[in-house]
Write a protein that holds these residues in place. Structure first.
Motif, PDB file in Angstrom:
ATOM      1  N   LEU A 403      51.391  28.137   2.415  1.00 27.57           N
ATOM      2  CA  LEU A 403      51.986  28.240   3.619  1.00 27.57           C
ATOM      3  C   LEU A 403      51.133  27.533   4.694  1.00 27.57           C
ATOM      4  N   GLY A 404      49.897  26.687   4.274  1.00 23.88           N
ATOM      5  CA  GLY A 404      49.386  25.914   5.243  1.00 23.88           C
ATOM      6  C   GLY A 404      47.976  26.745   6.133  1.00 23.88           C
ATOM      7  N   PHE A 405      47.853  27.901   5.674  1.00 29.01           N
ATOM      8  CA  PHE A 405      46.854  28.626   6.337  1.00 29.01           C
ATOM      9  C   PHE A 405      45.354  27.897   6.179  1.00 29.01           C
ATOM     10  N   LYS A 406      44.676  27.961   7.226  1.00 30.75           N
ATOM     11  CA  LYS A 406      43.202  27.916   6.977  1.00 30.75           C
ATOM     12  C   LYS A 406      42.604  29.129   6.528  1.00 30.75           C
ATOM     13  N   LEU A 407      41.653  28.999   5.698  1.00 32.97           N
ATOM     14  CA  LEU A 407      41.189  30.217   5.227  1.00 32.97           C
ATOM     15  C   LEU A 407      39.470  30.385   5.663  1.00 32.97           C
ATOM     16  N   ILE A 408      39.338  31.767   5.919  1.00 30.65           N
ATOM     17  CA  ILE A 408      37.934  32.167   6.522  1.00 30.65           C
ATOM     18  C   ILE A 408      37.529  33.213   5.247  1.00 30.65           C
ATOM     19  N   ILE A 409      36.380  33.141   4.586  1.00 30.42           N
ATOM     20  CA  ILE A 409      35.953  33.912   3.684  1.00 30.42           C
ATOM     21  C   ILE A 409      34.770  34.632   4.357  1.00 30.42           C
ATOM     22  N   THR A 410      34.299  35.754   4.412  1.00 30.41           N
ATOM     23  CA  THR A 410      33.073  36.338   4.990  1.00 30.41           C
ATOM     24  C   THR A 410      32.875  37.777   4.306  1.00 30.41           C
ATOM     25  N   THR A 411      32.124  38.305   4.784  1.00 26.86           N
ATOM     26  CA  THR A 411      31.745  39.914   4.402  1.00 26.86           C
ATOM     27  C   THR A 411      30.962  40.736   5.737  1.00 26.86           C
ATOM     28  N   ASP A 412      30.829  41.939   5.593  1.00 30.02           N
ATOM     29  CA  ASP A 412      30.047  42.534   6.553  1.00 30.02           C
ATOM     30  C   ASP A 412      28.717  42.759   6.173  1.00 30.02           C
ATOM     31  N   HIS A 413      28.128  42.813   5.112  1.00 26.26           N
ATOM     32  CA  HIS A 413      26.921  42.957   4.686  1.00 26.26           C
ATOM     33  C   HIS A 413      26.719  42.812   3.031  1.00 26.26           C
ATOM     34  N   GLY A 414      25.426  42.598   2.623  1.00 31.15           N
ATOM     35  CA  GLY A 414      25.332  42.490   1.137  1.00 31.15           C
ATOM     36  C   GLY A 414      25.026  43.908   0.599  1.00 31.15           C
ATOM     37  N   THR A 415      24.456  43.744  -0.616  1.00 29.78           N
ATOM     38  CA  THR A 415      23.688  44.808  -1.135  1.00 29.78           C
ATOM     39  C   THR A 415      22.703  44.516  -2.087  1.00 29.78           C
ATOM     40  N   ILE A 416      21.829  45.501  -2.695  1.00 29.66           N
ATOM     41  CA  ILE A 416      20.797  45.235  -3.147  1.00 29.66           C
ATOM     42  C   ILE A 416      20.558  46.279  -4.548  1.00 29.66           C
ATOM     43  N   ASN A 417      20.036  45.691  -5.577  1.00 26.58           N
ATOM     44  CA  ASN A 417      20.021  46.690  -6.737  1.00 26.58           C
ATOM     45  C   ASN A 417      18.550  47.415  -6.339  1.00 26.58           C
ATOM     46  N   VAL A 418      18.676  48.702  -6.167  1.00 28.88           N
ATOM     47  CA  VAL A 418      17.371  49.475  -5.888  1.00 28.88           C
ATOM     48  C   VAL A 418      16.456  49.933  -6.936  1.00 28.88           C
ATOM     49  N   LYS A 419      15.347  49.637  -6.890  1.00 23.17           N
ATOM     50  CA  LYS A 419      14.310  50.203  -7.808  1.00 23.17           C
ATOM     51  C   LYS A 419      13.125  51.080  -7.550  1.00 23.17           C
ATOM     52  N   ASN A 420      12.700  51.227  -6.426  1.00 23.80           N
ATOM     53  CA  ASN A 420      11.800  52.057  -5.885  1.00 23.80           C
ATOM     54  C   ASN A 420      11.953  53.067  -5.139  1.00 23.80           C
ATOM     55  N   PRO A 421      11.525  54.238  -5.491  1.00 23.80           N
ATOM     56  CA  PRO A 421      11.875  55.471  -4.633  1.00 23.80           C
ATOM     57  C   PRO A 421      10.991  55.402  -3.387  1.00 23.80           C
ATOM     58  N   SER A 422      11.190  55.919  -2.330  1.00 26.26           N
ATOM     59  CA  SER A 422      10.179  55.900  -1.025  1.00 26.26           C
ATOM     60  C   SER A 422      10.504  57.454  -0.547  1.00 26.26           C
ATOM     61  N   LYS A 423       9.538  58.273  -0.479  1.00 27.63           N
ATOM     62  CA  LYS A 423       9.898  59.960  -0.027  1.00 27.63           C
ATOM     63  C   LYS A 423       9.957  59.985   1.280  1.00 27.63           C
ATOM     64  N   VAL A 424      10.947  60.805   1.600  1.00 25.57           N
ATOM     65  CA  VAL A 424      11.380  61.093   3.001  1.00 25.57           C
ATOM     66  C   VAL A 424      11.700  62.455   2.997  1.00 25.57           C
ATOM     67  N   ILE A 425      11.329  63.143   4.255  1.00 29.77           N
ATOM     68  CA  ILE A 425      11.638  64.605   4.720  1.00 29.77           C
ATOM     69  C   ILE A 425      12.511  64.621   6.141  1.00 29.77           C
ATOM     70  N   GLY A 426      13.541  65.221   6.011  1.00 25.93           N
ATOM     71  CA  GLY A 426      14.308  65.433   7.144  1.00 25.93           C
ATOM     72  C   GLY A 426      15.002  66.529   7.141  1.00 25.93           C
ATOM     73  N   ASP A 427      15.662  67.072   8.287  1.00 28.74           N
ATOM     74  CA  ASP A 427      16.312  68.212   8.510  1.00 28.74           C
ATOM     75  C   ASP A 427      17.747  68.196   7.728  1.00 28.74           C
ATOM     76  N   LYS A 428      18.407  69.188   7.728  1.00 29.91           N
ATOM     77  CA  LYS A 428      19.981  69.201   7.252  1.00 29.91           C
ATOM     78  C   LYS A 428      20.781  68.001   7.827  1.00 29.91           C
ATOM     79  N   GLU A 429      20.620  67.635   9.210  1.00 30.73           N
ATOM     80  CA  GLU A 429      21.414  66.784   9.858  1.00 30.73           C
ATOM     81  C   GLU A 429      20.877  65.454   9.525  1.00 30.73           C
TER      82      GLU A 429
END
Length: 515
Positions: A403-429
């Motif tokens: 149909l003759g469309f110009k094309l734009i390919i993009t995204t909003d963010h990427g992703t990463i394979n996580v390996k290392n835990p980091s401890k965090v403490i917070g309330d239920k909110e």
């Protein structure tokens, strides 16, 4: 190293003695025969690495012998040698999947080249690739110590992805490990760079284009040509995944520009994608459009109003265009849009959000079978490519080209394979995301996060007076002390987003025109 076994079949084999002696001096093991029938009988009993086959022999011809050989041993490379340059013989031989084609008289170097092409090809490519990366490794290592701009980070990241794709099929596992360690070091340095500069980008004229500026600065200029434009936002599409589907799209479209922009923090759909469509940072969305914005702690879907945000941005920019927005989150919805895509032909802009890659990353966390299928980045790319080649999205892109469309390919963010835990403490909110947290009185490991105690400074919502945001570095993910070991084993080696890494923040933005 095992000796290469060659079978050479020629009715004038005695005339080829010099060639055979030459090969034997090079440590090749050469067996000679004078007829096709002898060859067919021998290969049924013995294995060879390669066969040189004369085309013009009395009795059974070379082409007939070739057919019989391929029926018995389809994977043996066969090099056809002939006096004739007649086209039909070449076509028949090539149609029978010969490995190479030589015209008599052949010289020893031609034979040697053919052997290397067919038997040493993968090894030679592997050695050349490894050697080239070893040279580039030193240069990248030096560059990493001197980077001070986002453009330089984009260049480094693209180089690392290039070598990752080059090295993924070579036999040298050690070299791939070296690349992995270099990527890890790059992400460590990138985290320091973002920690130092991110807050200032909202107050500088030479800051990189970010999510909330993307539509105005990159998409709107493409609409000025009056060519209908298809903008596809593939959720979670990393730069390396883009490179693996680029070739398929290249059958229908040719690139005009391949650029990058920078995702805002958090690198999460609720924040980054809404920023694209609204043209605003999260705190601005919350203030101007409270009816559309939901914070982490609020009930309900966080991405239900992208079309409303886009409508408001188009209105604010004063664009007089005809446009439609479609969000695809299922195979059925994708097929429905593909079946009716011709209805888009009169629009100036068609925006499609396609959610497959995001669903894939979530499925990897939740389903054992997908964990196996996407166990590492190479497999994750492969799965993305397989999906794309068989998806309604590719059908839509094919129709857009027609149909003759110009094309734009993009995204909003990427992703990463996580390996290392980091401890965090917070309330239920406290928010639930594994790569960022927002909440009151968060306790965390300082060295493993970037913290903003005043979210307003980076245009993020302040849910309570004491709310802060923290973002995980490199391949860390947040884990609570309660039930820690179970939590860590469940989420380790899964794909997550929301934090700070090259993979999450440096985003492809590609403009293509139909072939």
């Amino acid at each position: 190293m095992n000796t290469i076994k060659i079978l050479w079949v020629d009715d004038e084999i005695d005339l080829l003695k010099p060639h055979i002696l030459f090969l034997e001096k090079k440590n090749y093991n050469v067996t000679t025969l004078q007829s096709g029938l002898e060859a067919i009988e021998l290969i049924a009993e013995e294995n060879f690495d390669i066969i040189f086959l004369d085309e013009n022999m009395p009795g059974i011809s070379g082409l007939e012998t070739l057919t019989e050989i391929k029926a018995k041993k389809p994977n043996i490379p066969v090099v056809m040698i002939t006096k004739s340059e007649e086209e039909y013989i070449m076509e028949e031989a090539i149609g029978s999947k010969i490995a190479d084609y030589l015209i008599k008289p052949v010289n020893p170097n031609q034979i040697l080249l053919s052997l290397k092409k067919n038997l040493d090809h993968s090894r030679l490519i592997s050695e050349k690739t490894t050697s080239n990366y070893q040279q580039e490794f030193r240069k990248i290592a030096m560059d990493l110590s001197m980077i001070n701009s986002i453009d330089e980070w984009v260049d480094i990241y693209k180089k690392l992805v290039f070598w990752e794709l080059e090295l993924e099929n070579i036999e040298d596992a050690g070299m791939r490990e070296i690349l992995e360690s270099q990527k890890s070091e790059a992400n460590n340095q990138f985290f320091k760079f973002i920690s130092k500069n991110y807050g200032d980008w909202f107050h500088e004229d030479d800051a990189p284009v970010m999510s909330h500026q993307l539509f105005k600065s990159k998409v709107v200029p493409q609409l000025e040509s009056k060519t209908p434009t298809l903008m596809v936002v593939i959720d979670n599409l990393r730069y390396d995944q883009w490179k693996t589907i680029e070739g398929t799209i290249g059958n229908y479209y040719k690139p005009v520009t391949e650029e990058s922009y920078c995702s805002i923090l958090p690198t999460a759909t609720q924040y980054a994608r809404n920023a694209i469509f609204s043209g605003l940072m999260p705190s601005e969305m919350e203030k101007l459009y409270p009816q559309y914005w939901k914070n982490d702690t609020e009930e309900g879907g966080k991405n239900l109003h992208e079309v409303d945000f886009l409508r408001e941005q188009i209105r604010r920019l004063g664009l007089n265009i005809k446009w439609e927005y479609h969000k695809i989150s299922s195979l059925r919805a994708g097929k429905k849009l593909a079946d009716n895509f011709k209805n888009q032909k009169d629009n100036d802009l068609c925006v499609i959000v396609y959610n497959f890659v995001d669903m894939l990353s979530h499925a990897k966390t939740e389903m054992e079978v997908v964990k196996e299928l996407a166990s590492n980045d190479k497999a994750y790319r492969s799965l993305t490519t397989s999906w794309f080649k068989n998806s309604p999205l590719l059908e839509i892109i094919q129709q857009a080209q027609q149909l003759g469309f110009k094309l734009i390919i993009t995204t909003d963010h990427g992703t990463i394979n996580v390996k290392n835990p980091s401890k965090v403490i917070g309330d239920k909110e406290t928010s639930l995301n594994l790569r960022y947290k927002t909440g009151r009185s968060l306790t965390f490991e300082d060295k493993e996060v970037l913290a903003f105690k005043d979210p307003k400074h980076v245009f993020l919502p302040t849910i309570t007076m004491s709310s802060s945001f923290i973002f995980a570095k490199e391949d860390y993910f947040f884990a609570y002390p309660n039930n820690y070991n179970h939590y860590v084993s469940y989420y380790r080696n899964t794909y997550q987003h929301g934090g700070i890494s090259l993979e999450e923040m440096i985003i492809p933005f590609v403009v293509l025109e139909p072939k």
